[in-house]
Write a protein that holds these residues in place. Structure first.
Motif, short mmCIF file in Angstrom:
data_model
loop_
_atom_site.label_atom_id
_atom_site.label_comp_id
_atom_site.label_asym_id
_atom_site.label_seq_id
_atom_site.Cartn_x
_atom_site.Cartn_y
_atom_site.Cartn_z
N SER A 171 1.84 -13.65 77.65
CA SER A 171 0.40 -14.07 77.33
C SER A 171 0.44 -13.74 75.77
O SER A 171 1.43 -13.51 75.31
CB SER A 171 -0.79 -13.63 78.03
N LYS A 172 -0.80 -13.55 75.24
CA LYS A 172 -1.03 -13.35 73.68
C LYS A 172 -0.45 -12.05 72.87
O LYS A 172 0.36 -11.99 72.18
CB LYS A 172 -2.45 -13.21 73.45
N TYR A 173 -0.35 -11.15 73.98
CA TYR A 173 0.42 -9.76 73.46
C TYR A 173 0.41 -8.66 74.81
O TYR A 173 0.06 -9.05 75.73
CB TYR A 173 -0.47 -9.03 72.49
N ASN A 174 1.30 -7.51 74.54
CA ASN A 174 1.49 -6.81 75.45
C ASN A 174 2.28 -7.02 76.72
O ASN A 174 2.16 -6.88 77.83
CB ASN A 174 0.22 -5.90 76.10
N ASN A 175 3.26 -7.98 76.38
CA ASN A 175 4.07 -8.63 77.28
C ASN A 175 5.31 -7.77 77.56
O ASN A 175 6.57 -8.25 77.35
CB ASN A 175 4.71 -10.07 76.82
N ASN A 176 4.95 -6.60 78.03
CA ASN A 176 6.03 -5.50 78.20
C ASN A 176 5.59 -4.78 79.55
O ASN A 176 4.50 -4.82 79.82
CB ASN A 176 5.83 -4.33 77.33
N MET A 177 6.85 -4.26 80.18
CA MET A 177 6.71 -3.65 81.54
C MET A 177 7.84 -2.46 81.45
O MET A 177 8.98 -2.77 80.90
CB MET A 177 6.72 -4.50 82.80
N PHE A 199 22.32 6.05 92.54
CA PHE A 199 22.01 5.82 94.12
C PHE A 199 22.85 4.57 94.39
O PHE A 199 22.75 3.79 95.40
CB PHE A 199 20.50 5.51 94.30
N GLY A 200 23.83 4.02 93.54
CA GLY A 200 24.42 2.75 93.61
C GLY A 200 23.75 1.62 93.47
O GLY A 200 24.37 0.51 93.65
N GLN A 201 22.40 1.49 92.92
CA GLN A 201 21.87 0.34 92.62
C GLN A 201 22.18 -0.11 91.03
O GLN A 201 22.41 0.81 90.26
CB GLN A 201 20.30 0.78 92.82
N PRO A 202 21.77 -1.55 91.00
CA PRO A 202 22.22 -2.00 89.61
C PRO A 202 21.30 -1.35 88.89
O PRO A 202 19.98 -1.03 89.16
CB PRO A 202 21.97 -3.62 89.70
N ASP A 203 21.37 -0.79 87.72
CA ASP A 203 20.58 -0.01 86.84
C ASP A 203 19.77 -0.95 85.84
O ASP A 203 20.11 -1.64 84.84
CB ASP A 203 21.49 0.70 85.70
N ILE A 204 18.41 -1.31 86.34
CA ILE A 204 17.65 -2.12 85.71
C ILE A 204 16.36 -1.36 85.25
O ILE A 204 15.39 -1.66 84.86
CB ILE A 204 16.93 -3.33 86.72
N GLN A 205 16.62 0.02 85.33
CA GLN A 205 15.46 0.81 84.73
C GLN A 205 15.42 0.64 83.16
O GLN A 205 16.36 0.54 82.53
CB GLN A 205 15.68 2.38 85.16
N GLY A 206 13.93 0.64 82.64
CA GLY A 206 13.80 0.69 81.14
C GLY A 206 12.62 -0.22 80.91
O GLY A 206 11.80 -0.58 81.95
N VAL A 207 12.47 -0.46 79.97
CA VAL A 207 11.45 -1.42 79.15
C VAL A 207 11.79 -2.63 78.84
O VAL A 207 13.03 -2.77 78.22
CB VAL A 207 10.69 -0.76 77.88
N TRP A 208 11.27 -3.47 79.09
CA TRP A 208 11.62 -4.87 79.34
C TRP A 208 10.45 -5.90 78.61
O TRP A 208 9.06 -5.47 79.15
CB TRP A 208 11.89 -5.57 80.66
N SER A 209 10.80 -6.83 77.77
CA SER A 209 9.74 -7.79 77.21
C SER A 209 9.84 -9.09 78.02
O SER A 209 10.98 -9.57 77.86
CB SER A 209 9.95 -7.70 75.75
N PHE A 210 8.77 -9.50 78.34
CA PHE A 210 8.67 -10.94 78.95
C PHE A 210 8.16 -11.99 78.08
O PHE A 210 7.65 -12.99 78.46
CB PHE A 210 8.26 -10.96 80.17
N GLY A 211 8.02 -11.49 76.66
CA GLY A 211 7.28 -12.60 75.87
C GLY A 211 8.27 -13.87 75.51
O GLY A 211 9.52 -13.38 75.59
N THR A 212 8.00 -14.98 75.60
CA THR A 212 8.55 -16.23 75.61
C THR A 212 7.95 -17.52 74.97
O THR A 212 6.68 -17.46 75.30
CB THR A 212 9.30 -16.40 76.86
N LEU A 213 8.27 -18.28 74.26
CA LEU A 213 7.67 -19.53 74.03
C LEU A 213 7.90 -20.50 75.17
O LEU A 213 7.16 -21.77 74.73
CB LEU A 213 8.15 -20.08 72.40
#
Length: 325
Positions: free
Chosen positions: A173-179, A27-41
């Motif tokens: 947070s503690k776990y499951n930092n995924n989307m 569709f011409g959009q930046p391809d940001i599809q997928g699984v991403w982790s937002f776990g960080t210290l």
């Protein structure tokens, strides 16, 4: 999802200067599809001793991460040959670094990186079962409770209504930092692993519903601005807080307006920016930035539902305790 992510700690000046062109979907959009982790210290709020510094140097970030990991390891039980045999450590998913985001805190505005003062009439609600710290319903924090009189007195995540990192805005947070983010021509779907909440966001011109329609995660509308996906969310239920941490909740999100921005940086990380605008709760808006790393793993079901075994157990245990008194 149990994943250890190796991260590279760099300074902003060392980011790639020859980054490949952004991949685009059909569709011409930046391809940001997928699984991403937002776990960080990276902490949500900036440590007071760094109040005037938004960024760390590479050396400071390396030392910062190592200090946290050393403190974490020191608190765990050690088995033969120095092996860590902590059950909880195995299941934790805090993250093992700060990635290419060398900020001293997720919050970047206010300028000191701290949660701003509450507006007149707004309440900071803390989780506690102690009788000397009374609180009133609705319980807007995520874990713990204000009493054990009924399910309404327990945290929202404990009741399996919202996750303790899903927001929105999403916060580690503690776990499951995924989307998982799925793209379509005129919709975006954001699925958070924690309590498997799904946000279906239209990308075409459609008005927000009237104020009578409210949802736990609000009502979202999105659009592309260049290569940045912008999502506006409002119509939250007043039972949600404007900002939540596991054992604390700031104000009510009833009149909150949230803006989220997603774009890829030169290193392929998904930069997630959010702005909480709620004059009923805070004296000024809160802006935060964190980086998400792409994951090759899958998002797994977090099989949580209100009325699960834990909640009846808590309430039944308290009733038995009352009988014995």
């Amino acid at each position: 999802m149990l994943t250890v992510i190796a991260v590279l700690v760099t300074t902003p000046q060392l980011l790639s200067q020859n980054a490949p062109a952004i991949e685009r979907n059909a569709f011409g959009q930046p391809d940001i599809q997928g699984v991403w982790s937002f776990g960080t210290l990276t902490p949500l709020q900036r440590p007071p001793e760094q109040a005037d510094r938004e960024f760390m140097s590479r050396e400071e970030a390396t030392e910062f991460v190592q200090n946290i990991l050393d403190r974490r390891d020191a608190g765990f039980e050690q088995g033969p040959n120095g092996l860590n045999i902590s059950y909880n450590d195995f299941w934790d998913e805090w993250g093992d670094g700060v990635g290419d985001n060398l900020r001293t805190s997720i919050i970047v505005s206010p300028a000191d990186g701290r949660i701003p003062a509450l507006a007149p009439g707004a309440v900071l609600q803390r989780s506690s079962s102690r009788d000397d710290i009374p609180s009133e319903r609705p319980a807007r924090f995520l874990l713990g409770g204000i009493s054990k009189d009924g399910p309404e007195d327990r945290g929202l995540s404990e009741r399996c209504l919202t996750g303790f990192n899903t927001g929105p805005p999403m916060l580690p947070s503690k776990y499951n930092n995924n989307m998982q983010l799925l793209q379509f021509k005129d919709h975006v779907l954001i699925v958070t692993e924690m309590i498997h909440d799904a946000r279906i966001i239209p990308l075409f011109d459609i008005p927000f519903p009237n104020a009578d329609l409210r949802q736990w995660m609000g009502v979202s509308r999105g659009h592309w601005q260049g290569d940045t996906l912008i999502v506006q969310t409002r119509n939250f239920t007043e039972k949600m807080a404007s900002l939540s941490q596991p054992y604390a909740a700031w104000g009510s999100a009833e009149n909150m307006q949230l803006e989220e921005r997603f774009h890829l940086n030169q290193n392929g990380a998904l930069v997630y920016e959010f702005t909480i605008n709620d004059p009923d709760t805070f004296v000024e808006p809160i802006k935060g930035i964190l980086h998400m790393n792409r994951s090759a793993d899958r998002v797994y079901e977090y099989a949580c539902h209100e009325g699960n075994y834990a909640l009846p157990g808590i309430l039944a245990g308290e009733r038995q305790s009352e009988i014995q008194q």
